[in-house]
Design a protein around this motif. Structure first.
Motif, mmCIF file in Angstrom:
data_model
loop_
_atom_site.group_PDB
_atom_site.id
_atom_site.type_symbol
_atom_site.label_atom_id
_atom_site.label_comp_id
_atom_site.label_asym_id
_atom_site.label_seq_id
_atom_site.Cartn_x
_atom_site.Cartn_y
_atom_site.Cartn_z
ATOM 1 N N TRP A 139 0.936 -1.115 -0.132
ATOM 2 C CA TRP A 139 0.009 -0.024 -0.010
ATOM 3 C C TRP A 139 0.944 1.217 -0.017
ATOM 4 O O TRP A 139 0.688 2.323 -0.580
ATOM 5 C CB TRP A 139 -0.898 -0.081 1.237
ATOM 6 N N LEU A 140 1.923 1.271 0.703
ATOM 7 C CA LEU A 140 3.022 2.389 0.680
ATOM 8 C C LEU A 140 3.685 2.492 -0.345
ATOM 9 O O LEU A 140 4.817 3.527 -0.363
ATOM 10 C CB LEU A 140 3.538 2.103 2.167
ATOM 11 N N ALA A 141 3.821 1.761 -1.363
ATOM 12 C CA ALA A 141 4.535 1.821 -2.429
ATOM 13 C C ALA A 141 3.914 3.011 -3.239
ATOM 14 O O ALA A 141 4.750 3.463 -4.115
ATOM 15 C CB ALA A 141 4.418 0.592 -3.339
ATOM 16 N N LYS A 142 2.767 3.474 -2.973
ATOM 17 C CA LYS A 142 2.209 4.650 -3.739
ATOM 18 C C LYS A 142 2.525 5.957 -2.742
ATOM 19 O O LYS A 142 2.435 5.864 -1.613
ATOM 20 C CB LYS A 142 0.825 4.564 -3.700
ATOM 21 N N PRO A 143 3.156 7.074 -3.748
ATOM 22 C CA PRO A 143 3.499 8.222 -2.850
ATOM 23 C C PRO A 143 2.418 8.910 -2.233
ATOM 24 O O PRO A 143 2.575 9.398 -1.224
ATOM 25 C CB PRO A 143 3.758 8.987 -4.159
ATOM 26 N N ALA A 144 1.053 8.819 -2.765
ATOM 27 C CA ALA A 144 -0.103 9.191 -2.062
ATOM 28 C C ALA A 144 -0.298 8.790 -0.643
ATOM 29 O O ALA A 144 -0.767 9.222 0.396
ATOM 30 C CB ALA A 144 -1.187 9.155 -2.922
ATOM 31 N N ALA A 145 0.117 7.351 -0.478
ATOM 32 C CA ALA A 145 0.037 6.632 0.827
ATOM 33 C C ALA A 145 0.780 7.716 1.854
ATOM 34 O O ALA A 145 0.616 7.557 3.203
ATOM 35 C CB ALA A 145 0.248 5.359 0.807
ATOM 36 N N TRP A 146 2.233 7.551 1.442
ATOM 37 C CA TRP A 146 3.076 8.336 2.345
ATOM 38 C C TRP A 146 2.521 9.909 2.844
ATOM 39 O O TRP A 146 2.970 10.188 3.973
ATOM 40 C CB TRP A 146 4.450 8.377 1.554
ATOM 41 N N ARG A 147 1.865 10.531 1.921
ATOM 42 C CA ARG A 147 1.452 11.710 2.365
ATOM 43 C C ARG A 147 0.201 11.621 3.495
ATOM 44 O O ARG A 147 0.347 12.443 4.420
ATOM 45 C CB ARG A 147 0.846 12.477 0.892
ATOM 46 N N VAL A 148 -0.321 10.784 3.323
ATOM 47 C CA VAL A 148 -1.320 10.540 4.337
ATOM 48 C C VAL A 148 -0.617 9.948 5.658
ATOM 49 O O VAL A 148 -0.889 10.517 6.838
ATOM 50 C CB VAL A 148 -2.311 9.231 4.032
ATOM 51 N N LEU A 149 0.441 9.064 5.482
ATOM 52 C CA LEU A 149 1.236 8.716 6.674
ATOM 53 C C LEU A 149 1.998 9.806 7.273
ATOM 54 O O LEU A 149 1.721 10.207 8.626
ATOM 55 C CB LEU A 149 2.100 7.360 6.511
ATOM 56 N N ASP A 150 2.664 10.586 6.666
ATOM 57 C CA ASP A 150 3.238 11.734 7.153
ATOM 58 C C ASP A 150 2.230 12.748 7.625
ATOM 59 O O ASP A 150 2.602 13.606 8.580
ATOM 60 C CB ASP A 150 4.193 12.148 5.838
ATOM 61 N N GLY A 151 1.094 12.925 6.978
ATOM 62 C CA GLY A 151 0.378 13.790 7.587
ATOM 63 C C GLY A 151 -0.100 13.383 9.171
ATOM 64 O O GLY A 151 -0.300 14.186 9.862
#
Length: 205
Positions: free
Chosen positions: A176-188
């Motif tokens: 799931w975290l292979a997607k850049p958008a997922a990292w934005r959610v996690l970092d948020g």
């Protein structure tokens, strides 16, 4: 034997209930886990630090530290500033996301060293860690009388199990975290957690 198991189980349950709450340390371990960077070192630092702090609390250090409340205030300000800085970095990653998602190749030595230093700071500059382990667990263990160290062992095992599951279990989120958008959610989420905790420490201190 039954009283010993009861004390150990009480320590395990109490310790687990205190550390599973979302906080700066847990958020950092989760992020390291999903990035697969220095996971063993980070998990080891968190578990060993908790074991040491729990031992200090059960040994009565908590009562001594309470006599100097100014020390806890100073740690609150230092820890709060650190969390605000880390939260700002996470917020910057949300606004300026990487073009790639999760990378699974080997990490550099500098990344490992940075993760270890950040984990140490996240643990030892966080007053909540002292409140949970030294003060709260220490006071609860005191009620166990001669079984207080059995209670402490249970709490230490809870910490070890939790951080191991959080750090290594986070790898299940890799796809799931292979997607850049997922990292934005996690970092948020990380940024919101760090900034909220940092402000609460500074304002409360």
């Amino acid at each position: 034997m039954s009283s010993t198991l009861t004390a150990a189980a009480a320590g395990f349950g109490t310790g687990l209930s205190l550390i599973v709450a979302i906080g700066a340390q847990n958020a950092f371990v989760l992020r390291q886990g999903v990035r697969r960077e220095a996971v063993l070192a980070v998990v080891g630092i968190c578990a060993l630090s908790d074991a040491l702090l729990i031992a200090l609390g059960v040994g009565g250090v908590g009562a001594v530290v309470v006599a100097w409340p100014g020390a806890l205030t100073a740690v609150a300000w230092i820890g709060g500033a650190f969390l605000l800085g880390y939260g700002a970095l996470a917020a910057r990653r949300v606004l300026r996301p990487a073009t790639a998602g999760l990378r699974t190749e080997g990490e550099a030595a500098t990344s490992r060293r940075r993760a270890v230093l950040t984990c140490l700071a996240m643990t030892w500059l966080n007053p909540h860690v002292y409140l949970d382990t030294v003060f709260l667990l220490g006071s609860i263990a005191a009620d166990q009388g001669p079984l207080r160290w059995t209670f402490a062992i249970g709490a230490v095992l809870a910490s070890l199990c939790w951080f191991t599951a959080l750090g290594f279990g986070a790898r299940l989120l890799g796809r799931w975290l292979a997607k850049p958008a997922a990292w934005r959610v996690l970092d948020g989420l990380v940024a919101a957690t760090m900034i909220a905790l940092g402000l609460s420490l500074i304002l409360g201190g």
